[in-house]
Every structure is written in structure tokens, then in C-alpha cells.
Scaffold this motif. Structure first.
Motif, short mmCIF file in Angstrom:
data_model
loop_
_atom_site.label_atom_id
_atom_site.label_comp_id
_atom_site.label_asym_id
_atom_site.label_seq_id
_atom_site.Cartn_x
_atom_site.Cartn_y
_atom_site.Cartn_z
N ASN A 141 0.86 -1.19 0.00
CA ASN A 141 0.00 0.00 0.00
C ASN A 141 0.90 1.24 0.00
O ASN A 141 2.12 1.14 0.12
CB ASN A 141 -1.00 -0.01 1.17
N ASP A 142 0.30 2.42 -0.14
CA ASP A 142 1.08 3.65 -0.30
C ASP A 142 2.01 3.91 0.88
O ASP A 142 3.15 4.33 0.71
CB ASP A 142 0.16 4.86 -0.51
N ARG A 143 1.52 3.70 2.09
CA ARG A 143 2.32 3.98 3.28
C ARG A 143 3.49 3.00 3.38
O ARG A 143 4.61 3.40 3.70
CB ARG A 143 1.42 3.88 4.51
N GLU A 144 3.25 1.71 3.11
CA GLU A 144 4.33 0.72 3.13
C GLU A 144 5.40 1.08 2.10
O GLU A 144 6.59 0.99 2.37
CB GLU A 144 3.78 -0.68 2.84
N ARG A 145 4.95 1.52 0.95
CA ARG A 145 5.87 1.90 -0.12
C ARG A 145 6.73 3.10 0.30
O ARG A 145 7.94 3.12 0.10
CB ARG A 145 5.05 2.24 -1.37
N GLN A 146 6.09 4.07 0.91
CA GLN A 146 6.78 5.29 1.35
C GLN A 146 7.84 4.96 2.41
O GLN A 146 8.99 5.41 2.32
CB GLN A 146 5.72 6.24 1.94
N VAL A 147 7.46 4.16 3.40
CA VAL A 147 8.37 3.79 4.49
C VAL A 147 9.52 2.95 3.96
O VAL A 147 10.69 3.16 4.30
CB VAL A 147 7.59 3.05 5.61
N LEU A 148 9.20 2.00 3.07
CA LEU A 148 10.23 1.12 2.52
C LEU A 148 11.23 1.90 1.66
O LEU A 148 12.44 1.64 1.70
CB LEU A 148 9.57 0.00 1.70
N ARG A 149 10.73 2.87 0.91
CA ARG A 149 11.63 3.69 0.08
C ARG A 149 12.64 4.44 0.96
O ARG A 149 13.83 4.46 0.69
CB ARG A 149 10.83 4.68 -0.76
N LEU A 150 12.14 5.05 2.03
CA LEU A 150 13.03 5.80 2.92
C LEU A 150 14.02 4.87 3.63
O LEU A 150 15.19 5.21 3.79
CB LEU A 150 12.20 6.58 3.95
N ALA A 151 13.54 3.69 4.04
CA ALA A 151 14.43 2.72 4.69
C ALA A 151 15.52 2.27 3.72
O ALA A 151 16.69 2.14 4.08
CB ALA A 151 13.62 1.51 5.18
N GLY A 152 15.13 2.05 2.47
CA GLY A 152 16.08 1.63 1.45
C GLY A 152 17.12 2.70 1.12
O GLY A 152 18.21 2.40 0.66
N GLU A 153 16.75 3.96 1.38
CA GLU A 153 17.69 5.07 1.17
C GLU A 153 18.62 5.24 2.37
O GLU A 153 19.41 6.18 2.43
CB GLU A 153 16.92 6.36 0.91
N GLY A 154 18.48 4.34 3.36
CA GLY A 154 19.41 4.34 4.49
C GLY A 154 18.92 5.05 5.74
O GLY A 154 19.67 5.19 6.70
N GLN A 155 17.67 5.49 5.74
CA GLN A 155 17.17 6.18 6.93
C GLN A 155 16.76 5.18 8.02
O GLN A 155 16.19 4.13 7.72
CB GLN A 155 15.96 7.06 6.57
#
Length: 200
Positions: A141-155
Motif C-alpha cells: 500500500n502507499d504507506r508501506e511503499r513510502q516507508v520502505l523507500r526511505l528505509a532503502g535510502e538508508g534512513q
């Protein structure tokens, strides 16, 4: 005349597209932008018929631009020209109201023809990609995608929580859900797989 705005962060590609489309008698390139925020400002100033945009750009992505155009109900059609032959990207583009989705390795004459089709109210989608796009649904879902993108960027989870105005536990839950849905072992694998599929 079909009035277009180009949004592409690579200067050489932007120049080549502008020169290529400038050769067409019925297409006028009103301007170009090197990032998503600049493209958004130019869209409002120039009011083109069609935005030709890449997906990955600094500021706003091409998909985010398309979503913004859709939300604001602007009468601007969007054609994405990208190297990303990923079904997930195409599905998200179509959800955002995009009228055209072409790959950069397609023959040059396809772009002008696609712009004419889209300007007339039609759709211009890479046919092979269109077939693949419906073979595998995006589980995030949109929120999972948003959180995963930021986590993948190292946050870190705490930083993501602050940025998205969520609790630390909620961020961890979203990451856990994404990892589970994708059937992988950790957030790094989840990020890689989701990127590869075009879901991020």
C-alpha cells in the motif's frame, strides 16, 4: 500545434528530445526542466498540452508530477519516457492518469506518433510492458511503499517516523508488513525486490 513541456534530469537526453521533437511541424517544445519541482512550476506557467517526463528525477518523480496534475485536475496529458521497463511502474503510472508510457530504447519516431495519439485523447503504451503489467499485482500500500523507500535510502526507523509524523512502532509495523508481503528476510531485500519490480 501540440504544445509540450519536457522534464528530464539528464541534460544530453533533454537536449536530444527537444531537438528531435522540434523537427516535427505540429509539435512545439515550450520549455524544459531538469527536476520535478522546476517542471511543476513550468507546468503552471506555460500550461502545455502534454508533459513529457522521465520517472526518476530529483525533487518530484515523473509519477509524482502525474499524480499532482491528476489531483489538481489540470488539463495536461502526461507521457512518460523512461529506461524503466518495469510493470509496477506502468501500473502506478496508469493509476496516476498517465496517457503514454514509452521506453527510451524505442525508435525515435514512436515518440512523435505517441504525442499525436495522446493529444487526440488516446493512449500510447509500450505493448510488451502493457502485457506484463497485469501479470503481477503490487502487494504494497502507499504507506508501506513510502516507508520502505526511505528505509532503502538508508534512513533509520526513528528518522522515518519523524519525517512522516508517525510513531516509531508504526514505522516498524509498516516495514514488517512490507517484508512479509514480499516474502523476503529483511528491509534491504524488500527494498531491492520492490525496486526491481517497479513498486517503489
Amino acid at each position: 500545434m501540440i504544445r509540450i513541456l519536457l522534464a528530464e534530469d539528464q541534460a544530453m537526453v533533454r537536449g536530444a528530445l527537444s531537438a528531435l521533437l522540434g523537427l516535427e511541424s505540429d509539435i512545439e517544445v515550450l520549455g524544459s526542466a531538469a527536476d520535478g519541482e522546476a517542471a511543476w512550476r513550468e507546468l503552471q506557467r506555460l500550461r502545455p498540452d502534454v508533459l513529457v517526463t522521465d520517472i526518476e528525477m530529483p525533487g518530484l518523480t515523473g509519477l509524482e508530477l502525474a499524480q499532482r496534475i491528476q489531483r489538481q485536475e489540470l488539463p495536461i496529458k502526461v507521457v512518460i519516457v523512461t529506461t524503466f521497463a518495469r510493470p509496477g511502474f506502468l501500473r502506478r503510472a496508469l493509476d496516476a492518469g498517465v496517457s503514454g508510457y514509452l521506453l527510451k530504447d524505442a525508435p525515435a519516431e514512436n515518440l512523435a506518433e505517441a504525442l499525436r495519439t495522446v493529444h487526440r485523447g488516446g493512449r500510447a503504451i509500450d505493448p510488451q510492458l502493457a502485457l506484463e503489467a497485469w501479470s503481477e499485482a503490487d502487494p504494497l500500500n502507499d504507506r508501506e511503499r513510502q516507508v520502505l523507500r526511505l528505509a532503502g535510502e538508508g534512513q533509520a526507523a526513528g528518522d522515518i517516523a519523524t519525517q512522516l509524523n508517525l510513531s516509531h512502532g508504526t514505522v516498524r509495523n509498516y516495514l514488517s508488513e512490507a517484508i512479509g508481503k514480499l516474502g523476503v528476510n529483511n528491509r534491504i531485500e524488500a527494498y531491492r525486490l520492490a525496486r526491481q519490480k517497479g513498486w517503489l
